[in-house]
Design a protein around this motif. Sequence first.
Motif, short mmCIF file in Angstrom:
data_model
loop_
_atom_site.label_atom_id
_atom_site.label_comp_id
_atom_site.label_asym_id
_atom_site.label_seq_id
_atom_site.Cartn_x
_atom_site.Cartn_y
_atom_site.Cartn_z
N THR A 159 0.84 -1.20 0.00
CA THR A 159 0.00 0.00 0.00
C THR A 159 0.88 1.25 0.00
O THR A 159 2.09 1.18 0.17
CB THR A 159 -0.89 0.05 1.26
OG1 THR A 159 -0.05 0.27 2.40
CG2 THR A 159 -1.71 -1.22 1.42
N LYS A 160 0.24 2.39 -0.13
CA LYS A 160 0.98 3.66 -0.04
C LYS A 160 1.51 3.88 1.37
O LYS A 160 2.51 4.56 1.55
CB LYS A 160 0.11 4.82 -0.51
CG LYS A 160 -0.09 4.81 -2.01
CD LYS A 160 -0.81 6.03 -2.51
CE LYS A 160 -0.90 6.01 -4.03
NZ LYS A 160 -1.60 7.20 -4.56
N GLY A 161 0.89 3.28 2.37
CA GLY A 161 1.42 3.34 3.73
C GLY A 161 2.73 2.59 3.84
O GLY A 161 3.69 3.07 4.46
N HIS A 162 2.80 1.41 3.23
CA HIS A 162 4.06 0.66 3.18
C HIS A 162 5.13 1.48 2.47
O HIS A 162 6.27 1.57 2.93
CB HIS A 162 3.90 -0.67 2.42
CG HIS A 162 3.04 -1.68 3.09
ND1 HIS A 162 1.98 -2.27 2.44
CD2 HIS A 162 3.06 -2.23 4.33
CE1 HIS A 162 1.40 -3.14 3.25
NE2 HIS A 162 2.04 -3.13 4.41
N MET A 184 8.86 3.03 13.12
CA MET A 184 8.56 4.27 12.41
C MET A 184 7.05 4.46 12.39
O MET A 184 6.32 3.55 11.98
CB MET A 184 9.10 4.23 10.97
CG MET A 184 10.60 4.13 10.89
SD MET A 184 11.20 4.11 9.18
CE MET A 184 10.97 5.84 8.75
N MET A 185 6.62 5.62 12.82
CA MET A 185 5.19 5.93 12.76
C MET A 185 4.84 6.25 11.31
O MET A 185 5.55 7.01 10.64
CB MET A 185 4.85 7.13 13.64
CG MET A 185 5.08 6.88 15.12
SD MET A 185 4.23 5.42 15.77
CE MET A 185 2.54 5.80 15.44
N THR A 186 3.76 5.68 10.84
CA THR A 186 3.32 5.98 9.48
C THR A 186 2.85 7.44 9.43
O THR A 186 2.45 8.00 10.44
CB THR A 186 2.21 5.01 9.04
OG1 THR A 186 2.00 5.15 7.64
CG2 THR A 186 0.92 5.25 9.75
N SER A 187 2.92 8.02 8.27
CA SER A 187 2.42 9.39 8.10
C SER A 187 0.92 9.40 8.38
O SER A 187 0.22 8.42 8.07
CB SER A 187 2.71 9.88 6.69
OG SER A 187 4.11 9.97 6.49
N TYR A 232 -1.91 7.96 6.21
CA TYR A 232 -2.01 6.51 5.99
C TYR A 232 -2.28 5.73 7.27
O TYR A 232 -2.23 4.50 7.27
CB TYR A 232 -0.72 5.99 5.34
CG TYR A 232 -0.39 6.69 4.05
CD1 TYR A 232 -1.27 6.68 2.98
CD2 TYR A 232 0.81 7.39 3.91
CE1 TYR A 232 -0.97 7.34 1.80
CE2 TYR A 232 1.13 8.04 2.72
CZ TYR A 232 0.23 8.01 1.68
OH TYR A 232 0.53 8.66 0.51
N ALA A 233 -2.57 6.41 8.36
CA ALA A 233 -2.72 5.77 9.66
C ALA A 233 -3.87 4.75 9.69
O ALA A 233 -3.84 3.80 10.46
CB ALA A 233 -2.91 6.81 10.76
N TYR A 234 -4.85 4.91 8.86
CA TYR A 234 -6.02 4.02 8.82
C TYR A 234 -5.85 2.86 7.84
O TYR A 234 -6.65 1.94 7.78
CB TYR A 234 -7.26 4.82 8.39
CG TYR A 234 -7.09 5.35 6.98
CD1 TYR A 234 -7.50 4.60 5.88
CD2 TYR A 234 -6.46 6.57 6.74
CE1 TYR A 234 -7.30 5.06 4.59
CE2 TYR A 234 -6.27 7.03 5.46
CZ TYR A 234 -6.69 6.27 4.39
OH TYR A 234 -6.47 6.73 3.12
N LEU A 235 -4.79 2.92 7.04
CA LEU A 235 -4.66 2.05 5.87
C LEU A 235 -4.06 0.69 6.21
O LEU A 235 -3.08 0.59 6.94
CB LEU A 235 -3.76 2.77 4.85
CG LEU A 235 -3.58 2.14 3.48
CD1 LEU A 235 -4.91 1.87 2.80
CD2 LEU A 235 -2.73 3.07 2.62
N SER A 236 -4.66 -0.36 5.66
CA SER A 236 -4.11 -1.71 5.79
C SER A 236 -4.37 -2.47 4.49
O SER A 236 -5.28 -2.14 3.73
CB SER A 236 -4.76 -2.46 6.96
OG SER A 236 -6.10 -2.80 6.65
#
Length: 163
Positions: A16-19, A119-122, A125-129
């Motif tokens: 994902t964009k979070g990754h 590392m804290m995600t931005s 993207y905190a909700y993204l899985s």
Amino acid sequence: MREKIGIIPGSFDPVTKGHLDIITRASGLFDKVIVSVLNNRTKNPLFSAEERVKLIEKTVESLDNVEVDQFDGLLIDYVRQKNAKAIIKGLRAVSDFEYELQMASINQKLDKQVETVFMMTSPEYAYLSSSIVKELAKYHAHTQDLVPECVEDALNKKFNKEL
């Protein structure tokens, strides 16, 4: 001086964009980052390990110090094999931290030379899985803000085949 290698392990089913946020930021902290797809035979992933590797490779091709690999077995054994200094884990919420703290503690017990870097995600993207992405794609909802274009195309192909 020893090259600083960080390993980002995960299932990445799909990436994902979070990754990618974590991968990109980690690439600025380490000489080399290895994104390692866990080949867990007990799970039933949407994408094969080989497909996940290819999708990640496409999305990180602009990052010169990032490579993509796959592994099975104990993460700490894989980290040693790659001569890595750190395991890099992205965190979205407190629930992630509780689980990852346990894993970091076990890995530290197995090898005191390997650190875990959280590392804290931005925030965007905190909700993204990956699970959320698959659920949305299954019902043909748009995922372009959540995953790279090549991943969205792959998701559409997977779910259109099942119609």
